[in-house]
Design a protein around this motif. Structure first.
Motif, PDB file in Angstrom:
ATOM      1  N   PHE A 222       5.120  -0.590   8.138  1.00 38.17           N
ATOM      2  CA  PHE A 222       6.033   0.029   7.175  1.00 38.17           C
ATOM      3  C   PHE A 222       6.896  -1.034   6.513  1.00 38.17           C
ATOM      4  O   PHE A 222       7.479  -1.889   7.176  1.00 38.17           O
ATOM      5  N   VAL A 223       6.969  -0.980   5.197  1.00 35.99           N
ATOM      6  CA  VAL A 223       7.794  -1.942   4.465  1.00 35.99           C
ATOM      7  C   VAL A 223       9.051  -1.277   3.939  1.00 35.99           C
ATOM      8  O   VAL A 223      10.167  -1.676   4.253  1.00 35.99           O
ATOM      9  N   ARG A 224       8.849  -0.231   3.153  1.00 39.47           N
ATOM     10  CA  ARG A 224      10.015   0.464   2.602  1.00 39.47           C
ATOM     11  C   ARG A 224       9.576   1.799   2.015  1.00 39.47           C
ATOM     12  O   ARG A 224       8.393   2.072   1.875  1.00 39.47           O
TER      13      ARG A 224
ATOM     14  N   THR B  14       3.352   0.299   2.894  1.00 39.56           N
ATOM     15  CA  THR B  14       3.076  -0.566   4.034  1.00 39.56           C
ATOM     16  C   THR B  14       2.483  -1.864   3.508  1.00 39.56           C
ATOM     17  O   THR B  14       2.029  -1.922   2.367  1.00 39.56           O
ATOM     18  N   ASN B  15       2.512  -2.878   4.348  1.00 42.26           N
ATOM     19  CA  ASN B  15       1.897  -4.134   3.950  1.00 42.26           C
ATOM     20  C   ASN B  15       0.444  -4.154   4.392  1.00 42.26           C
ATOM     21  O   ASN B  15      -0.084  -3.172   4.918  1.00 42.26           O
TER      22      ASN B  15
ATOM     23  N   TRP C  84       0.838  -1.195   0.000  1.00 40.52           N
ATOM     24  CA  TRP C  84       0.000   0.000   0.000  1.00 40.52           C
ATOM     25  C   TRP C  84       0.869   1.239   0.000  1.00 40.52           C
ATOM     26  O   TRP C  84       1.691   1.441   0.878  1.00 40.52           O
ATOM     27  N   LEU C  85       0.640   2.064  -1.006  1.00 39.80           N
ATOM     28  CA  LEU C  85       1.469   3.239  -1.193  1.00 39.80           C
ATOM     29  C   LEU C  85       0.766   4.511  -0.747  1.00 39.80           C
ATOM     30  O   LEU C  85      -0.372   4.766  -1.132  1.00 39.80           O
ATOM     31  N   CYS C  86       1.472   5.289   0.064  1.00 38.40           N
ATOM     32  CA  CYS C  86       1.003   6.641   0.359  1.00 38.40           C
ATOM     33  C   CYS C  86       1.861   7.587  -0.457  1.00 38.40           C
ATOM     34  O   CYS C  86       3.075   7.659  -0.265  1.00 38.40           O
TER      35      CYS C  86
END
Ligand SMILES: [Zn+2]
Length: 84
Positions: free
Chosen positions: A46-48, A40-41, A31-33
């Motif tokens: 937080f993923v990267r 985030t997954n 999931w992109l902000c």
């Protein structure tokens, strides 16, 4: 009954809308902000960061899209007169 299925649709930092981005080889979409520029997954962890390269690619995609749209009826650009 407790429902603990979290959908990371909204960013907990900026409260903005997140977008699911699917990656080949990944089981779940991330999931992109766009505002915070991070992924985030599905569990809202937080993923990267969103990399510069991905940002550029995304921008290019959007540019192409808006170019295609605007060529339909291009508003005449009035040149400013009297500018020295
Ligand atoms: Zn955010």
């Amino acid at each position: 009954m407790k429902i603990d299925k979290i959908m990371p649709l909204l960013c907990k930092e900026c409260n903005g809308r997140r977008f699911p981005i699917a990656f080949t080889g990944e089981r779940d979409a991330l999931w992109l902000c766009e505002k915070c520029k991070n992924f985030t997954n599905i569990k809202d962890e937080f993923v990267r960061d969103w990399t510069e390269k991905e940002i550029e690619e995304n921008k290019a995609k959007l540019d192409n899209f808006s170019n295609n749209v605007t060529t339909e009826k291009t508003p005449e650009i009035k040149r400013r007169s009297g500018v020295n």
